[in-house]
Design a protein around this motif. Structure first.
Motif, PDB file in Angstrom:
ATOM      1  N   GLU A 107      33.242 -42.942  54.692  1.00 20.76           N
ATOM      2  CA  GLU A 107      33.422 -44.340  54.317  1.00 20.76           C
ATOM      3  C   GLU A 107      33.350 -44.495  52.793  1.00 20.76           C
ATOM      4  N   GLN A 108      32.411 -43.760  52.207  1.00 25.90           N
ATOM      5  CA  GLN A 108      32.273 -43.803  50.750  1.00 25.90           C
ATOM      6  C   GLN A 108      33.567 -43.346  50.074  1.00 25.90           C
ATOM      7  N   TYR A 109      34.137 -42.295  50.635  1.00 21.48           N
ATOM      8  CA  TYR A 109      35.389 -41.779  50.079  1.00 21.48           C
ATOM      9  C   TYR A 109      36.510 -42.817  50.221  1.00 21.48           C
ATOM     10  N   PHE A 110      36.552 -43.483  51.369  1.00 25.74           N
ATOM     11  CA  PHE A 110      37.566 -44.522  51.583  1.00 25.74           C
ATOM     12  C   PHE A 110      37.427 -45.624  50.537  1.00 25.74           C
ATOM     13  N   ARG A 111      36.164 -46.069  50.348  1.00 22.46           N
ATOM     14  CA  ARG A 111      35.939 -47.168  49.400  1.00 22.46           C
ATOM     15  C   ARG A 111      36.368 -46.791  47.998  1.00 22.46           C
ATOM     16  N   LYS A 112      36.032 -45.553  47.648  1.00 23.18           N
ATOM     17  CA  LYS A 112      36.392 -45.071  46.311  1.00 23.18           C
ATOM     18  C   LYS A 112      37.924 -45.027  46.176  1.00 23.18           C
ATOM     19  N   SER A 113      38.592 -44.513  47.218  1.00 21.97           N
ATOM     20  CA  SER A 113      40.060 -44.419  47.173  1.00 21.97           C
ATOM     21  C   SER A 113      40.700 -45.798  47.099  1.00 21.97           C
ATOM     22  N   CYS A 114      40.156 -46.738  47.882  1.00 22.04           N
ATOM     23  CA  CYS A 114      40.684 -48.107  47.846  1.00 22.04           C
ATOM     24  C   CYS A 114      40.534 -48.689  46.451  1.00 22.04           C
ATOM     25  N   MET A 135      42.812 -50.322  41.346  1.00 20.33           N
ATOM     26  CA  MET A 135      42.703 -50.300  39.892  1.00 20.33           C
ATOM     27  C   MET A 135      44.016 -49.831  39.253  1.00 20.33           C
ATOM     28  N   VAL A 136      44.566 -48.727  39.766  1.00 23.58           N
ATOM     29  CA  VAL A 136      45.810 -48.195  39.210  1.00 23.58           C
ATOM     30  C   VAL A 136      46.948 -49.210  39.387  1.00 23.58           C
ATOM     31  N   TYR A 137      46.995 -49.809  40.551  1.00 29.87           N
ATOM     32  CA  TYR A 137      48.025 -50.822  40.831  1.00 29.87           C
ATOM     33  C   TYR A 137      47.931 -51.957  39.819  1.00 29.87           C
ATOM     34  N   ASN A 138      46.722 -52.470  39.653  1.00 31.94           N
ATOM     35  CA  ASN A 138      46.550 -53.621  38.768  1.00 31.94           C
ATOM     36  C   ASN A 138      46.808 -53.276  37.307  1.00 31.94           C
ATOM     37  N   PHE A 140      48.198 -59.383  41.267  1.00 36.56           N
ATOM     38  CA  PHE A 140      47.066 -58.473  41.146  1.00 36.56           C
ATOM     39  C   PHE A 140      46.348 -58.391  42.481  1.00 36.56           C
ATOM     40  N   LYS A 141      45.924 -57.178  42.831  1.00 38.73           N
ATOM     41  CA  LYS A 141      45.202 -57.021  44.099  1.00 38.73           C
ATOM     42  C   LYS A 141      43.750 -57.421  43.902  1.00 38.73           C
ATOM     43  N   LYS A 142      43.262 -58.177  44.864  1.00 38.76           N
ATOM     44  CA  LYS A 142      41.877 -58.619  44.769  1.00 38.76           C
ATOM     45  C   LYS A 142      40.997 -57.751  45.636  1.00 38.76           C
ATOM     46  N   ARG A 143      39.779 -57.604  45.169  1.00 37.78           N
ATOM     47  CA  ARG A 143      38.805 -56.855  45.941  1.00 37.78           C
ATOM     48  C   ARG A 143      38.565 -57.558  47.269  1.00 37.78           C
ATOM     49  N   LYS A 144      38.336 -56.789  48.293  1.00 37.25           N
ATOM     50  CA  LYS A 144      38.023 -57.296  49.643  1.00 37.25           C
ATOM     51  C   LYS A 144      39.235 -57.873  50.356  1.00 37.25           C
TER      52      LYS A 144
END
Ligand SMILES: [Zn+2]
Length: 359
Positions: free
Chosen positions: A19-26, A31-34, A96-100
Motif C-alpha cells: 500500500e505504501q508503494y502504491f501511495r508513493k507511486s500515485c 506530481m509529474v503530471y502536474n 491539475f490533479k488533486k490529491r485524494k
C-alpha cells in the motif's frame, strides 16, 4: 480475426508495505503530471521536451526513482492524451490533479506487470499482490492502472483479446432458470445456486435489525452501516462473478442460446419466490448474456413467458396442467417419461429455440 480490448477491474488486497508503494507511486504520478502541465502551459505541448524535463525532475527529486520508471513516463503519456482529447475537441483543457481525487498510476509496458491466478506482480515490488478475483478475460494484458477509490485499492487490467472462429460449438442450448438451481441446461449441465447467498442474507438481515435499533449518528450506528455496505458489496460481487461464469460457459460452448423471458417483476410479487429470484440476479443474467452474445456473435433467442416449458412432456408433448412447484420430477402419464423437471424445461426451451432459429 478481430482484436478487441476488454477491461476488468479487480479489487486488490495489498499488504501495508504494498500500500505504501502504491501511495508513493500515485503521488509521483500526480506530481509529474502536474509539473509537466505547469511547464507545458508556458510553451506548447511537446512530448520530447517533457521527457527531457523529466530527467531534470529526477535529479531534483531523487525519490522519483524509488518507484518504477514507468510511473512517471506514463504520467506524461496520460497528460499527452489529455491534450490530444482537448485538441480533438472531445475533452476540456487538462486540469491539475488533486490529491485524494485522482489517486492512480498506470503501467502499460509488457513484462512490467504480470497477472497469474489471484496474484499481480508489478515492477519494483518484490512481493506479489493478492487480488480478489481471477482475470476474467483471456488474452494479452496490455495495461494495469492501480487506483484508490472509496477506501479500496483496485487494478483495472486492460486485455487484448483476439476473436476468431472458436472451437466447434454445439448448435443450440436451452437454459432453464430456476429457483432451486440457478440454471439447468438442456445438455444436462447444472449451475447450482451458491449456498452462501442464503447464509449471507441471514447475516445481512441481522445487521439491518441491529442497525434499526441503534441511535442515529452514534459510533456503533456508523460501524454497523459500514458493515452492511461491505456485505452488500461482497454479495453483489460474488453474484456477478458467478453469473459471468455461467454466461461465459454458454457463449463459448453454444452458437445459439435459448432462454425464457421470465417476467421478473411479476415473479418478485410472489413472496416465496422473490428472495431466490433476486439472489440469482435474474435481470443481471439476461443483461450479461445479451452483451456477451453480441460480443461473440452468438444468437440469443428469448421465448415468451407463456410457453409452458415445465408442464410439457419433452417426449410426447402432452401438457400436465396440475404440475406443482414442489414436483421436482416430471412423470408423464401418457408415455411413462420420467425426468427432472428443470432438465425437461431446458430441453423444451431448446426445441422451441431450434424452431425459432430456423425461421
Ligand atoms: Zn409424455
Amino acid at each position: 480475426m478481430i482484436a478487441i480490448f476488454l477491461a476488468h477491474k479487480i479489487e486488490l488486497r495489498p499488504t501495508k508495505e504494498q500500500e505504501q508503494y502504491f501511495r508513493k507511486s500515485c503521488g509521483i504520478s500526480r506530481m509529474v503530471y502536474n509539473m509537466c502541465l505547469y511547464q507545458s502551459k508556458e510553451t506548447k505541448w511537446n512530448k520530447k521536451e517533457m521527457l527531457e524535463y523529466l530527467k531534470e525532475l529526477k535529479i531534483e527529486f531523487p525519490f522519483i526513482a524509488e518507484v518504477s520508471s514507468r510511473v512517471s513516463r506514463n504520467a506524461i503519456e496520460d497528460l499527452e492524451n489529455s491534450y490530444k482529447r482537448f485538441f480533438n475537441k472531445i475533452g476540456k483543457f487538462p486540469k491539475f490533479k488533486k490529491r485524494k481525487l485522482n489517486e492512480s498510476f498506470s503501467i502499460r509496458e509488457k513484462e512490467k506487470f504480470t497477472i497469474e491466478n489471484r496474484r499481480l506482480r508489478i515492477e519494483k515490488l518484490k512481493t506479489k499482490i493478492k487480488i480478489r478475483n481471477k482475470l476474467r478475460f483471456e488474452g494479452t494484458p496490455k495495461q494495469c492502472t492501480i487506483s484508490f477509490q472509496g477506501g479500496k485499492w483496485f487494478a483495472s487490467i486492460l486485455v487484448e483479446t483476439i476473436l476468431e472462429s472458436r472451437n466447434p460449438r454445439d448448435e443450440i442450448v436451452g437454459v432453464d432458470i430456476g429457483v432451486k438451481t440457478l440454471a439447468t441446461l438442456s445438455n444436462g449441465v447444472v449451475f447450482h445456486n451458491p449456498k452462501f447467498f442464503r447464509s449471507k442474507q441471514v447475516k445481512l438481515k441481522r445487521l439491518q435489525q441491529k442497525f434499526s435499533r441503534q441511535k442515529k449518528d452514534s459510533n456503533g450506528w456508523y460501524k454497523t452501516k459500514l458493515k452492511i455496505n461491505k456485505l452488500h458489496y461482497y454479495i453483489s460481487e460474488q453474484r456477478k462473478s458467478y453469473l459471468h461464469e455461467l454466461t461465459s460457459y454458454l457463449v463459448s460452448n453454444f452458437q445459439v442460446v435459448g432462454i425464457e423471458d421470465l417476467n421478473v417483476k411479476g415473479m418478485v410479487k410472489n413472496r416465496r419466490l422473490s428472495k431466490s429470484i433476486i439472489d440469482s440476479g435474474f435481470g443481471m443474467f439476461r443483461e450479461m448474456l445479451e452483451y456477451k452474445c453480441g460480443l461473440y456473435g452468438n444468437k440469443l433467442i428469448v421465448i415468451d413467458r407463456f410457453f409452458s416449458s415445465s408442464k410439457m412432456c419433452s417426449e410426447c408433448g402432452c401438457i400436465k396442467e396440475d404440475l406443482k412447484l414442489s414436483d421436482r420430477i416430471y412423470k408423464c402419464e401418457h408415455c411413462g417419461n420420467e425426468i427432472d423437471r428443470d432438465l425437461q424445461a431446458a430441453i423444451n426451451i431448446r426445441e422451441v429455440a431450434t424452431d425459432y432459429s430456423e425461421t
